[in-house]
Design an enzyme around this catalytic site. Structure first.
Site, mmCIF file in Angstrom:
data_model
loop_
_atom_site.group_PDB
_atom_site.id
_atom_site.type_symbol
_atom_site.label_atom_id
_atom_site.label_comp_id
_atom_site.label_asym_id
_atom_site.label_seq_id
_atom_site.Cartn_x
_atom_site.Cartn_y
_atom_site.Cartn_z
ATOM 1 N N GLU A 131 45.704 36.776 39.562
ATOM 2 C CA GLU A 131 44.361 36.313 39.193
ATOM 3 C C GLU A 131 43.993 36.609 37.742
ATOM 4 O OE1 GLU A 131 42.560 34.325 41.018
ATOM 5 O OE2 GLU A 131 43.274 34.561 43.072
ATOM 6 N N HIS B 71 37.846 41.313 46.846
ATOM 7 C CA HIS B 71 37.635 40.443 48.010
ATOM 8 C C HIS B 71 38.596 40.803 49.143
ATOM 9 C CE1 HIS B 71 36.623 38.252 44.263
ATOM 10 N NE2 HIS B 71 35.549 37.897 44.943
ATOM 11 N N ASP C 59 40.645 41.198 39.607
ATOM 12 C CA ASP C 59 39.190 41.243 39.799
ATOM 13 C C ASP C 59 38.744 42.485 40.564
ATOM 14 O OD1 ASP C 59 39.281 40.717 42.605
ATOM 15 O OD2 ASP C 59 39.013 38.571 42.322
#
Length: 299
Positions: free
Chosen positions: A271, A124, A228
């Site tokens: 994360e 992201h 991620d």
């Protein structure tokens, strides 16, 4: 021999799903300190920054644009001071998350009084602002805040204006952007390498250019590794998985090239969500990638 200061930041207030507050413990459990010592480092675990539980806080009001702003601001100020103190002691700050909102504090601490480059390895862009965010989750606003955009409390955490210049930030592994976030990134001076770029050019070529860009005119490089960024098949224990990520070996190669550059100043591992993981494999990968970034080699 260099000292490493491990600083845990068990924050999940910036994320949309619970569980990343357990990430620092999972990474420690995977043997981080012991394996760094095997590489020859002196390692001091500074414990965790104090983080309130979501249950201790009032729920964000309906329509509130930034969820848990007060608490996240305070957590990041504490973290920035811890990191700044570690740098002043001559140690390498290794920050364990926790959600990616913590990077506002970690990078603010590393960059205090100097210009640094940042390699942001993530699925992201984390480039939303209160005006563009679809969720209100602050972990999706970290790069925007660090480059002076968005809420002023986050955008100038320790005072003194933006922490980073657009030209000193490179994103690697991007594959999931909100529409307004995509438009804002295109208008910025940030270099974005998507998975399309990695597929076409190869990870080595992308990292060579990334390292060149963030090293020009800077004191060194901070790496913020969101787990991620990897394909969920390799790293299932993350809160916002996106198919089509970088592979296990590509991630190692990126970290190995960072180590070989000699420019690494500090690092975030963020994360990791053990609740969603399988046998702690994602935390174990985070340890492996930290070791590669800090000089572990195959031969």
């Amino acid at each position: 021999m260099r000292d490493i200061a491990i600083i845990g930041t068990p924050v999940d207030l910036g994320a949309g799903r619970r569980g990343v507050d357990l990430g620092p413990g999972a990474i420690r459990y995977a043997g981080l300190k012991e394996r760094l010592e095997e590489l020859g480092y002196r390692v001091r675990d500074k414990g965790n920054v104090a983080v309130p539980l979501a249950e201790q806080l009032e729920l964000p009001a309906a329509g509130e644009k930034l969820r848990y702003l007060d608490a996240i601001t305070e957590i990041n100020i504490q973290l920035a001071r811890e990191v700044q103190a570690a740098v002043a002691d001559g140690a390498f700050p290794l920050i364990l998350g926790g959600d990616h909102s913590l990077s506002i504090g970690s990078i603010s601490g590393v960059a205090r009084g100097r210009r640094i480059g940042v390699i942001w390895v993530d699925a992201h862009g984390d480039f939303n602002t209160p005006e563009t965010t679809p969720s209100g989750n602050i972990h999706g606003m970290s790069v925007a805040a660090l480059t002076g955009r968005g809420n002023p409390r986050l955008a100038s955490l320790l005072g003194g204006g933006p922490v980073l210049r657009d030209s000193d930030v490179v994103m690697v592994g991007i594959r999931d952007l909100d529409p307004a976030e995509r438009a804002a990134l295109r208008q910025s001076g940030i270099q974005v390498f998507t998975m399309h770029d990695i597929d076409r050019r190869g990870l080595a070529s992308v990292m060579e250019e990334a390292l060149m860009r963030v090293s020009m005119g800077t004191a060194g490089v901070h790496v913020s590794l969101d787990m991620d960024a990897l394909d969920p098949a390799a790293a299932p224990g993350v809160g916002t998985p996106v198919l089509g990520g970088i592979s296990y070996r590509e991630a190692h190669l990126a970290m190995e090239m960072i180590a070989q550059s000699g420019k690494l100043l500090s690092m975030d591992l963020v994360e990791v969500n053990p609740i969603l993981d399988a046998h702690n494999v994602t935390a174990e990968l985070a340890v492996e990638f930290a070791l590669s970034a800090l000089g572990k080699r195959i031969f």
